[in-house]
Motif scaffolding. Structure first.
Motif, PDB file in Angstrom:
ATOM      1  N   ILE B  64       0.839  -1.207   0.000  1.00 13.41           N
ATOM      2  CA  ILE B  64       0.000   0.000   0.000  1.00 13.41           C
ATOM      3  C   ILE B  64       0.874   1.257   0.000  1.00 13.41           C
ATOM      4  O   ILE B  64       0.634   2.196  -0.765  1.00 13.41           O
ATOM      5  CB  ILE B  64      -0.962  -0.022   1.210  1.00 13.41           C
ATOM      6  N   VAL B 181      -5.131  -4.796  -3.989  1.00 15.40           N
ATOM      7  CA  VAL B 181      -4.887  -3.403  -3.626  1.00 15.40           C
ATOM      8  C   VAL B 181      -4.938  -2.550  -4.894  1.00 15.40           C
ATOM      9  O   VAL B 181      -4.336  -2.905  -5.908  1.00 15.40           O
ATOM     10  CB  VAL B 181      -3.521  -3.246  -2.936  1.00 15.40           C
ATOM     11  N   PRO B 187      -4.787   3.878  -1.699  1.00 15.52           N
ATOM     12  CA  PRO B 187      -5.106   2.536  -2.220  1.00 15.52           C
ATOM     13  C   PRO B 187      -6.156   1.840  -1.349  1.00 15.52           C
ATOM     14  O   PRO B 187      -6.079   1.884  -0.115  1.00 15.52           O
ATOM     15  CB  PRO B 187      -3.765   1.811  -2.153  1.00 15.52           C
ATOM     16  N   VAL B 189      -8.286  -1.737  -0.342  1.00 11.96           N
ATOM     17  CA  VAL B 189      -8.092  -3.191  -0.321  1.00 11.96           C
ATOM     18  C   VAL B 189      -9.449  -3.841  -0.556  1.00 11.96           C
ATOM     19  O   VAL B 189     -10.392  -3.611   0.180  1.00 11.96           O
ATOM     20  CB  VAL B 189      -7.521  -3.650   1.034  1.00 11.96           C
TER      21      VAL B 189
END
Ligand SMILES: Cc1cc2nc3c(=O)[nH]c(=O)nc-3n(C[C@H](O)[C@H](O)[C@H](O)COP(=O)(O)OP(=O)(O)OC[C@H]3O[C@@H](n4cnc5c(N)ncnc54)[C@H](O)[C@@H]3O)c2cc1C
Ligand SMILES: Cc1cc2nc3c(=O)[nH]c(=O)nc-3n(C[C@H](O)[C@H](O)[C@H](O)COP(=O)(O)OP(=O)(O)OC[C@H]3O[C@@H](n4cnc5c(N)ncnc54)[C@H](O)[C@@H]3O)c2cc1C
Lengths: 471, 471
Positions: B64, B181, B187, B189
């Motif tokens: 991330i 991601v 970002p 998930v």
């Protein structure tokens, strides 16, 4: 060759001293029957059939003693597992001795991918032991797994739950090894593998007694029982066909039953079922559930029952006891006038053939399909119910199927040939001459042996002369 | 839209402090390559491709951080498993950052019928752990199982060993869940299941980074590697087709390779192989061996190698490393002038189509088939080798296949569309716009994103402008 048998029963009994015997006529008659009464035709023909004596060996040595003695005294011997066959397979047409294999029920060895067992073990019990041992189970079992024996399945059955993945018993590899005792002065013990297995598989015990089986195992899962409802039967059929051909989904059972059979006959599930809905009866591996639900939603199937979320399942039978011949059994309990057929809808064009027969016969023949793998292809086999009127009409319904390219395997016959391919099985016949030269094993079931000149093309039903002689 | 990328690499590096980075040009170039050189066409196009930096995250949090930073600095990110793809899938056409997922290689949970793992675990290692834990293994793996990662397989592969039983990765149920991601300022998930999986499967990492996979498992067996020889290639093909359609036999791999490729290319097996013989390459479950041998004997196949009785196997690769793209790899080592195609012979009529192509092209295109389940049917997929002369002749061979009803999936293209169905995948495109709005993930691989107006019907090869710009 109208064979009749006359024998000295007392002499035989004396020779069987020490072996568990039963000669009380009522009890013998009980152990001389199976589910032949499923068929109105067989019910009329076989209702009086009974043996004279039941012998229950506890091991192979006792089987050998019994066969040697019966050979000496020329007493017919009809092997019996649990008597759940539904063509009179296990019924002693010429009286004599019923060889009850139920006490030979030990599981001898469980290995990766295989199990060795005695023939009399109940299949559900076998699965319990292999599951507990190493998370394995049989590839295939009939819907009678809770009552039927593995030996009876191999000698008298053809396939069932699991056939969607593995095909039928006839498929090379679905039985690994059989130990068989012959019916001779000095019975021999043979071990059969590979092609040789076909000598005795589905031979109704006419040419040898199975005393040990080795079967392949597969991974056992906590199968989820699912019923999916459709307002239109053909939509259910197309859905089932699609499911069967979805290579990434692991299912153990795919069947369809047309309305109104589900709501009428599946009493324990009635609270889940919607009026007028046809259903798909399924067993899905837990790891396939997400993908299965995604596909079912896209196909607009309504999941009306799933065992993993239904809560209290007390009194609810497993899905497989709604399928195969259990569908008809549940129907018969409500409506004793129904019977059934066994049909096949060859691929490709199978869906169109089913649609044609459904249109043609409507509610006189409520649809029931079992999807199986057949020579590599997902193929619907029919066990349609028939609202029975006359034998003539039943024959007409059979003809209509055949005229439309749907072969019928007649379940209203007690012989191997007439229930099957309507031709001599040369391998089984040759093995019978070798392993049972006097023709004492389950007389009357193999036409090719009883009447080598019988002409299958006449379409006439074979009547075993010994049956009249015995009654 | 000739996109070019310019970015401040040092600024990016500063933002990635604490994460394992590599910027030595030689090492970066190593990690910027895959098996693209398989194809003489791709070799010419991609030989100069390299990234600027390799980042090796140790967990999802680091992924991330990397994506957020790359987004901020507008640096292209090309994910990489083991770099065994053979269409340049993992090659950073517009330079930038190579996201090496090899260190995220933990197996997180093993359950009945399923496993949860990080994307960077090598598939053979995954199988070792699931086998040791509970006698289970992946349903499918590529022939690169010993080197390739599970994440790379899902993002860049299609199927392989096990596909004869389970179909391909694309089949619903063969991947259970993916954690992904996105490439955004912050970002996200996402957890994908069911139909949603198709958003990122076989998308070459162009629309999300897979950080966790959940895969179905099946029972592991001690598969027996077998080579069966035939003097006639078509006899080998018919035999393989029969084997695949034998429902009671459990096999994990069925391939055929035409003479003289086996004797010429399978160096480690040369002592077992007969001159002029074509071979079937098989993996058979031990419990199916008796039945398998019975069938093979009837079909007059000559078992020239079996791993269970061969004795010392030192130096002998497993059978699956003779199959799939390993067949071509072994060929290339001996004869750098060969290349290959990916073809399909639709059922029914598949055997006739194979025979026709074999007659038409002879030893210029030595036959190699992989039998798989495709929409429920056992279907031969071709990976024929080609004795390469010119690109024009290669195109002609492709055309000959297509004219004879055998679709070709061109392995000499680095874009998703040209290697596949030659059409826009609307689901993957939509998800790319959502998950990678700036188009930073593996630029140049999805034509539909780079050049929405591209006309696939012209048969012209797509050339990613960014590739020229970067070199
Ligand atoms: C409701 C219902 C559902 C059914 N569903 C299915 C199904 O899904 N699939 C299917 O295939 N069948 C099915 N059947 C038929 C039958 O239940 C099965 O084939 C079952 O496996 C038979 O086992 P059994 O122990 O009852 O055998 P039995 O009926 O006792 O015997 C079957 C045959 O095998 C012979 N035999 C038994 N043991 C031996 C032995 N050790 N050696 C040699 N011969 C022997 C008998 O002589 C007889 O000919 C069904 C029947 C009913 C009534
Ligand atoms: C000799 C040989 C044999 C082969 N046999 C087969 C076969 O049988 N079947 C088959 O399908 N393929 C086969 N391949 C192709 C390839 O080996 C496999 O598909 C393999 O699984 C790729 O894994 P990898 O870890 O090497 O992926 P890589 O090559 O590193 O990556 C493959 C693609 O996935 C992307 N990617 C990697 N990791 C992630 C992630 N975590 N998130 C998002 N995207 C990611 C990459 O950007 C790239 O586009 C073969 C290749 C060779 C050279």
């Amino acid at each position: 060759m109208a064979r009749t048998f006359s024998f000295d029963l007392d002499a035989l009994k004396r020779d069987l001293d020490g072996i568990e015997l039963e000669d009380n006529p009522a009890l013998v008659k009980q152990k001389s029957r199976d589910f032949f009464w499923y068929s109105p035709v067989l019910k009329a023909q076989l209702d009086d059939v009974t043996g004279d004596l039941v012998a229950t060996p506890k091991d192979e040595a006792e089987v050998i003693r019994i066969l040697a003695a019966a050979y000496r005294h020329e007493v017919p011997v009809t092997p019996r597992g649990a008597g759940t066959g539904n063509y009179g397979q296990a019924m002693p047409l010429s009286r004599g001795l019923v060889l009850n294999l139920a006490a030979m029920n030990k599981v001898k060895a469980i290995l990766p991918g295989r199990v060795v067992a005695e023939p009399g073990v109940i299949m559900a019990e076998l699965d319990r032991q292999t599951r507990a041992h190493s998370g394995q189970e049989l590839r295939l079992h009939p819907s009678t797994a809770n009552t039927a024996t593995i030996g009876g399945f191999i000698a008298g059955g053809s396939g069932g739950v699991g056939s969607i993945r593995w095909g039928g018993l006839r498929d090379l590899g679905n039985v690994l090894r059989l130990r068989v005792v012959t019916m001779e002065a000095e019975p021999r013990v043979l071990e059969l593998t590979g092609w040789e297995l076909h000598k005795v598989m589905h031979a109704y015990g006419t040419n040898g007694i199975i005393t040990e089986v080795e079967m392949p195992l597969t991974a056992a899962y906590d199968w989820v029982d699912i019923l999916v409802g459709f307002d239109d039967y053909m939509a259910a059929v197309r859905y089932a066909d699609l499911l069967g051909n979805s290579d990434g989904l692991l299912l153990k059972e795919i069947a369809t039953v047309a309305a109104p059979a589900p709501e009428t006959y599946f009493l324990r599930h009635q609270k889940f079922l919607k009026k007028g809905q046809s259903v798909a009866i399924l067993m899905v591996a837990p790891q396939s559930m997400d993908a299965f639900l995604a596909l079912t939603a896209r196909e607009k199937g309504e999941v009306v029952f799933r065992s993993d979320t239904a809560g209290d399942l007390k009194g609810i039978p497993p899905n497989f006891e709604l399928a195969w011949n259990h569908t008809t059994l549940r129907g018969l309990r409500i409506d004793p006038a129904i019977t059934y057929l066994q049909t096949m809808y060859p691929v490709p064009g199978h869906v169109a053939k089913i649609e044609r027969m459904t249109t043609l016969l409507g509610d006189e023949v409520p649809g029931h399909l079992e999807f199986v793998r057949f020579d590599g292809k997902i193929t619907p086999m029919g066990l349609p119910m028939v609202r029975y009127t006359t034998e003539a009409r039943l024959e007409e319904i059979i003809r209509l199927h055949e005229e439309n390219g749907c072969p019928v395997f007649n379940p209203h016959r007690y012989t191997l040939e007439e229930g099957g391919m309507k031709q001599t099985d040369a391998v089984q016949l040759a093995f019978k001459h070798e392993a049972d030269p006097k023709g004492l094993l389950n007389p009357g079931k193999m036409i090719a042996f009883e009447d080598p000149g019988f002409d299958f093309s006449t379409q006439k039903t074979y009547l075993f002369p010994g049956l009249k002689a015995a009654s």
